[in-house]
Scaffold this motif. Structure first.
Motif, PDB file in Angstrom:
ATOM      1  N   TYR A  24      -0.112  -9.011   3.154  1.00 23.79           N
ATOM      2  CA  TYR A  24      -0.151  -8.395   4.485  1.00 23.79           C
ATOM      3  C   TYR A  24       1.132  -8.622   5.270  1.00 23.79           C
ATOM      4  O   TYR A  24       1.120  -8.674   6.502  1.00 23.79           O
ATOM      5  N   THR A  25       2.264  -8.759   4.598  1.00 27.42           N
ATOM      6  CA  THR A  25       3.531  -8.979   5.282  1.00 27.42           C
ATOM      7  C   THR A  25       4.527  -7.872   4.943  1.00 27.42           C
ATOM      8  O   THR A  25       4.389  -7.178   3.930  1.00 27.42           O
ATOM      9  N   ARG A  26       5.528  -7.731   5.804  1.00 25.19           N
ATOM     10  CA  ARG A  26       6.607  -6.784   5.517  1.00 25.19           C
ATOM     11  C   ARG A  26       7.304  -7.165   4.213  1.00 25.19           C
ATOM     12  O   ARG A  26       7.721  -6.297   3.442  1.00 25.19           O
TER      13      ARG A  26
ATOM     14  N   THR B  46       0.829  -1.193   0.000  1.00 23.41           N
ATOM     15  CA  THR B  46       0.000   0.000   0.000  1.00 23.41           C
ATOM     16  C   THR B  46       0.867   1.247   0.000  1.00 23.41           C
ATOM     17  O   THR B  46       2.042   1.197   0.367  1.00 23.41           O
ATOM     18  N   SER B  47       0.293   2.362  -0.427  1.00 25.92           N
ATOM     19  CA  SER B  47       0.991   3.647  -0.419  1.00 25.92           C
ATOM     20  C   SER B  47       0.676   4.394   0.871  1.00 25.92           C
ATOM     21  O   SER B  47      -0.458   4.357   1.352  1.00 25.92           O
ATOM     22  N   VAL B  48       1.679   5.069   1.410  1.00 25.92           N
ATOM     23  CA  VAL B  48       1.526   5.814   2.660  1.00 25.92           C
ATOM     24  C   VAL B  48       2.208   7.166   2.522  1.00 25.92           C
ATOM     25  O   VAL B  48       3.074   7.361   1.664  1.00 25.92           O
ATOM     26  N   VAL B  49       1.848   8.114   3.398  1.00 23.72           N
ATOM     27  CA  VAL B  49       2.423   9.459   3.299  1.00 23.72           C
ATOM     28  C   VAL B  49       3.920   9.469   3.572  1.00 23.72           C
ATOM     29  O   VAL B  49       4.622  10.406   3.164  1.00 23.72           O
ATOM     30  N   GLN B  50       4.422   8.424   4.231  1.00 27.10           N
ATOM     31  CA  GLN B  50       5.866   8.373   4.479  1.00 27.10           C
ATOM     32  C   GLN B  50       6.669   8.272   3.184  1.00 27.10           C
ATOM     33  O   GLN B  50       7.893   8.416   3.212  1.00 27.10           O
TER      34      GLN B  50
ATOM     35  N   VAL C 170       7.206  -5.163  -3.409  1.00 27.03           N
ATOM     36  CA  VAL C 170       6.534  -4.258  -4.347  1.00 27.03           C
ATOM     37  C   VAL C 170       7.280  -2.929  -4.432  1.00 27.03           C
ATOM     38  O   VAL C 170       7.481  -2.381  -5.530  1.00 27.03           O
ATOM     39  N   MET C 171       7.710  -2.393  -3.289  1.00 29.56           N
ATOM     40  CA  MET C 171       8.424  -1.118  -3.309  1.00 29.56           C
ATOM     41  C   MET C 171       9.758  -1.247  -4.047  1.00 29.56           C
ATOM     42  O   MET C 171      10.144  -0.361  -4.818  1.00 29.56           O
TER      43      MET C 171
ATOM     44  N   VAL D 271       9.078   0.664   4.831  1.00 34.91           N
ATOM     45  CA  VAL D 271       8.397  -0.632   4.768  1.00 34.91           C
ATOM     46  C   VAL D 271       7.488  -0.807   5.971  1.00 34.91           C
ATOM     47  O   VAL D 271       6.338  -1.271   5.839  1.00 34.91           O
ATOM     48  N   GLU D 272       7.956  -0.435   7.142  1.00 35.95           N
ATOM     49  CA  GLU D 272       7.178  -0.619   8.371  1.00 35.95           C
ATOM     50  C   GLU D 272       5.894   0.208   8.334  1.00 35.95           C
ATOM     51  O   GLU D 272       4.833  -0.244   8.795  1.00 35.95           O
ATOM     52  N   ALA D 273       5.958   1.419   7.779  1.00 34.66           N
ATOM     53  CA  ALA D 273       4.763   2.269   7.678  1.00 34.66           C
ATOM     54  C   ALA D 273       3.705   1.604   6.799  1.00 34.66           C
ATOM     55  O   ALA D 273       2.514   1.610   7.124  1.00 34.66           O
ATOM     56  N   GLY D 274       4.135   1.011   5.690  1.00 38.57           N
ATOM     57  CA  GLY D 274       3.198   0.309   4.821  1.00 38.57           C
ATOM     58  C   GLY D 274       2.649  -0.943   5.469  1.00 38.57           C
ATOM     59  O   GLY D 274       1.446  -1.242   5.367  1.00 38.57           O
ATOM     60  N   PHE D 275       3.504  -1.693   6.155  1.00 41.19           N
ATOM     61  CA  PHE D 275       3.074  -2.910   6.848  1.00 41.19           C
ATOM     62  C   PHE D 275       2.018  -2.601   7.898  1.00 41.19           C
ATOM     63  O   PHE D 275       1.035  -3.341   8.043  1.00 41.19           O
ATOM     64  N   GLU D 276       2.190  -1.505   8.631  1.00 36.09           N
ATOM     65  CA  GLU D 276       1.211  -1.114   9.651  1.00 36.09           C
ATOM     66  C   GLU D 276      -0.159  -0.871   9.034  1.00 36.09           C
ATOM     67  O   GLU D 276      -1.182  -1.346   9.535  1.00 36.09           O
ATOM     68  N   VAL D 277      -0.171  -0.144   7.914  1.00 38.30           N
ATOM     69  CA  VAL D 277      -1.455   0.163   7.261  1.00 38.30           C
ATOM     70  C   VAL D 277      -2.083  -1.103   6.682  1.00 38.30           C
ATOM     71  O   VAL D 277      -3.301  -1.308   6.783  1.00 38.30           O
ATOM     72  N   LEU D 278      -1.276  -1.964   6.063  1.00 41.96           N
ATOM     73  CA  LEU D 278      -1.794  -3.210   5.489  1.00 41.96           C
ATOM     74  C   LEU D 278      -2.603  -4.010   6.499  1.00 41.96           C
ATOM     75  O   LEU D 278      -3.551  -4.714   6.139  1.00 41.96           O
TER      76      LEU D 278
END
Length: 266
Positions: free
Chosen positions: A127-129, A15-19, A135-136, A151-158
């Protein structure tokens, strides 16, 4: 200055995140009031009401966001699926828009996107790191820009319950039956509007030269549509950069955006 992330709701792999803007925020904020926003149903922003998982709802949410903050004459900066809303806002609420910056957008540029093809076959569970990182890195020219914090920011949102609920709804028929057809309709309308000279705002296109999902040729076609009617338009291609050139070459990108925004501040 409003930074609009890419991505769509409904992707269980990444997923995409503001980070994604964490290498740009400090530099840009030396000259501008900078806000990074996560679109409707993405990041920590709630899912749409009444299961309205459409790009039209995303655009309406962004307009309401700007109205709520009382912002006008904004420098809109959108990457990938965040670039189409930039042009849509300019069409439906031109009073909100000062300039437009469009970055590596397969969603808006003419032609058929290769995102699903190039990001298919992830070898890791959803749904994994590991899936987020894969993907990134697949989207980048160099994996150096894919930091653990990113990566952690995306994992949290996932793994937010609301995000997983959005994936369930999209994969339950909404993506193919509603989201994609309505996105195609909106894209046709916006490209027709651009071709007719409707934008009327200083616009720059910035593209990573090595993007597997959106070739430079498509960016050039989008630029030509805009430049045919808008004299204050430009296109920059950043070498050795993939889908997120602002992460891989932040100093170069920040300089391009700052110069453009300052030059067209009024």
């Amino acid at each position: 200055m409003l930074l609009i992330t890419g991505g769509h709701f409904g992707n269980p792999t990444a997923t995409s995140v503001v980070q994604t803007w964490d290498r740009n925020f400090d530099a840009l904020s030396t000259a501008f009031h900078v806000i990074a926003v996560e679109k409707l149903g993405q990041g920590h922003t709630a899912n749409p009401l009444h299961d309205d998982f459409t790009m039209q709802a995303v655009v309406e949410h962004l307009i309401a966001f700007l109205d709520k903050l009382g912002l006008k004459n904004v420098h809109l900066v959108g990457q990938s699926a965040g670039a189409l809303p930039v042009v849509a806002i300019a069409k439906f609420r031109p009073d909100l828009v000062g300039t437009c910056t469009l970055i590596n957008t397969s969603t808006l540029s003419p032609g058929v996107g290769m995102t699903d093809v190039n990001l298919a076959g992830c070898p890791y569970p959803p749904y994994t790191r590991e899936s987020q990182r894969w993907v990134m890195e697949r989207s980048a020219f160099s994996s150096a820009s894919v930091t653990p914090e990113y990566v952690e920011a995306g994992f949290e949102v996932l793994n937010l319950p609301k995000y997983k609920e959005g994936v369930r709804i999209m994969q339950g028929g909404v993506k193919e039956g509603i989201f994609l057809p309505r996105l195609a309709q909106l894209k046709r309308e916006l490209l027709q509007w651009l071709g007719d000279g409707g934008l009327g705002r200083p616009t720059q296109v910035i593209w990573g030269a090595n993007d597997r999902t959106a070739s430079v040729s498509r960016g050039l076609e989008l630029f030509r549509m805009i430049a045919a009617h808008e004299r204050q338009s430009s296109m920059s291609v950043i070498n050795e950069a993939g889908h997120h050139p602002f992460r891989e070459h932040p100093e170069h990108f920040n300089d391009l955006l700052m110069r453009f925004a300052k030059r067209n501040a009024h």
